[in-house]
Design a protein around this motif. Structure first.
Motif, PDB file in Angstrom:
ATOM      1  N   VAL A   1     -11.598  -1.288  -1.659  1.00  0.00           N
ATOM      2  CA  VAL A   1     -10.285  -1.394  -2.290  1.00  0.00           C
ATOM      3  C   VAL A   1     -10.242  -2.696  -3.095  1.00  0.00           C
ATOM      4  O   VAL A   1     -10.579  -3.759  -2.590  1.00  0.00           O
TER       5      VAL A   1
ATOM      6  N   LEU B   1      -7.375   3.773  -2.458  1.00  0.00           N
ATOM      7  CA  LEU B   1      -7.543   3.194  -1.123  1.00  0.00           C
ATOM      8  C   LEU B   1      -8.916   3.505  -0.530  1.00  0.00           C
ATOM      9  O   LEU B   1      -9.200   3.136   0.607  1.00  0.00           O
TER      10      LEU B   1
ATOM     11  N   LEU C   1       0.799  -1.219   0.000  1.00  0.00           N
ATOM     12  CA  LEU C   1       0.000   0.000   0.000  1.00  0.00           C
ATOM     13  C   LEU C   1       0.834   1.273   0.000  1.00  0.00           C
ATOM     14  O   LEU C   1       0.326   2.354  -0.287  1.00  0.00           O
TER      15      LEU C   1
END
Length: 233
Positions: free
Chosen positions: A109, A105, A97
């Protein structure tokens, strides 16, 4: 079908045409042999006049998945549904991430999008062409097999960011995931786990993806780097 299920063809024909009402046990027996998903088995039971038997307890399922994911640390592990949407993740998933555009995000997701989108972690994949060549055909087959319009749309979206190239050469035991993270070059192999004995509807519909170190350098990095404090869910 009658032979596989151990049911006479005459009785199965009567059930199929509506001449005989199947018992609750017969509905479950045929659904098991047809590998019908648990949620749809409940639907069949209701259609046949019976109460659903498979429960769905999100809090219990979440607690169990939390334990499983924590047990995989320091290796990244995450839970996805049948559309590749992130359900839960452990802290080590921060490796994937890091640096991802905030818009990607926002819930829900999608891990397939996160891996192949230019604003995701695709720019940090050192072997992006090989990963793309493996994942895009896989997504296309899944969309064709299920007829899911969301998967079709996701495939078309990701194709717009680059066509799949030549398939990876099967010269290794598995396709590696070669990722750069904060100056370190990490290499993982991916495993997917499903719950073959699940009786909870939600648990039967998810899979756990685990990223295991494929070389000594990645092992050393994961063991020396503490997990990030939190991960989006």
């Amino acid at each position: 079908m009658a032979s596989q299920a151990g049911v006479s063809t005459r009785h199965l024909s009567f059930v199929e045409t509506g001449r005989t009402a199947p018992s609750r046990a017969m509905v479950l027996h045929l659904a098991e042999h047809l590998d019908v998903p648990l949620r749809d088995r409940n639907t069949l039971l209701v259609a046949a006049g019976y109460a659903p038997v498979y429960r769905e307890e999100p809090l219990v399922t979440q607690a169990m998945l939390d334990r499983v994911l924590r047990a995989h640390e320091p290796h990244p592990a995450l839970v996805v549904d049948h559309r590749w949407r992130l359900v839960q993740a452990n802290r080590a998933v921060e490796i994937f991430l890091d640096g991802v555009a905030p818009a990607l995000l926002e819930p829900p997701v999608n891990m397939m999008r996160l891996g192949l989108h230019p604003d995701g972690f695709a720019p940090r994949l050192r072997n992006l062409p090989q990963v793309r060549a493996f994942l895009l055909p896989r997504l296309a087959r899944q969309a064709a097999r299920t007829g899911d319009p969301e998967l079709h749309a996701l495939h078309e979206e990701l194709l717009a960011h680059g066509q799949p190239g030549d398939p990876p050469e099967p010269t290794d035991i598995a396709l590696p995931i070669e990722l750069t993270y904060r100056g370190a070059e990490l290499t993982f192999v991916n495993t997917i786990t499903t719950f073959g004995t699940a009786f909870d509807v939600a648990l039967a519909e998810v899979a756990i993806e685990t990223y295991l170190p494929a070389d000594d350098e990645t092992v050393a990095f994961l063991n020396s780097t503490p997990p990030a404090p939190s991960t989006p869910r």
